[in-house]
Scaffold this motif. Structure first.
Motif, short mmCIF file in Angstrom:
data_model
loop_
_atom_site.label_atom_id
_atom_site.label_comp_id
_atom_site.label_asym_id
_atom_site.label_seq_id
_atom_site.Cartn_x
_atom_site.Cartn_y
_atom_site.Cartn_z
N ASP A 1 2.25 3.88 -1.77
CA ASP A 1 2.24 4.49 -3.11
C ASP A 1 3.49 5.32 -3.39
OD1 ASP A 1 -0.14 3.25 -3.73
OD2 ASP A 1 -1.38 4.99 -3.24
N LYS B 1 -7.50 1.41 -7.32
CA LYS B 1 -8.01 1.80 -5.99
C LYS B 1 -8.46 3.25 -5.96
CE LYS B 1 -4.11 0.70 -4.19
NZ LYS B 1 -2.97 0.58 -3.29
N LYS B 2 -7.75 4.11 -6.72
CA LYS B 2 -8.00 5.56 -6.69
C LYS B 2 -8.00 6.08 -8.12
CE LYS B 2 -5.08 5.67 -2.59
NZ LYS B 2 -3.76 6.04 -2.14
N ASP C 1 0.80 -1.23 0.00
CA ASP C 1 0.00 0.00 0.00
C ASP C 1 0.83 1.27 0.00
OD1 ASP C 1 -2.40 -1.39 -0.07
OD2 ASP C 1 -2.53 -1.52 2.12
N ASP D 1 -8.98 8.61 -9.50
CA ASP D 1 -8.76 10.04 -9.67
C ASP D 1 -7.39 10.50 -9.16
OD1 ASP D 1 -9.29 9.62 -6.98
OD2 ASP D 1 -10.61 11.35 -6.78
N HIS D 2 -6.46 9.57 -9.04
CA HIS D 2 -5.13 9.89 -8.53
C HIS D 2 -4.31 10.54 -9.65
CE1 HIS D 2 -1.25 9.54 -6.60
NE2 HIS D 2 -1.85 9.11 -5.50
#
Length: 108
Positions: free
Chosen positions: A21, A50-51, A19, A53-54
């Motif tokens: 990043d 997972k995201k 996890d 919009d990262h």
């Protein structure tokens, strides 16, 4: 330590803390620099799963896709990143700039 050894060490570290990043993006940058855009793109897609919009992951995915020769995909990632962060500085959404032709190449 060679780039290959650093990449191997970071891959191992990432397996231990999946996890993280920041570690993933550092590894991604090294993979892009080592001409391994396919693995770099995989790392970005793990974050985007997972995201979605990262923005940083979208920017790095664009860079990796472009290096892998998938300009359409790279452009899509850039458009998404720009839409999500319209006030982000251009450097936040990297673009590969083609090298100018060498002086040995004849220009027609």
């Amino acid at each position: 330590m060679t780039d290959s050894a650093v990449i191997t060490a970071l891959e191992s570290a990432l397996a231990a803390v999946p996890d993280n990043d920041s570690l993933r993006f550092h590894l991604c940058d090294l993979l892009i620099g080592a001409s391994n855009p396919a693995r770099a793109l995989e790392l970005c897609l793990e974050v985007l799963a997972k995201k979605p919009d990262h923005v940083e992951a979208l920017g790095k995915a664009a860079q990796a896709a472009e290096l892998a020769g998938d300009q359409s995909r790279a452009d899509g990632y850039r458009r998404l990143a720009a839409a999500l962060a319209p006030n982000a500085p251009p450097a936040a959404i990297p673009t590969i700039v083609p090298k100018p032709p060498s002086s040995d190449t004849a220009v027609e």
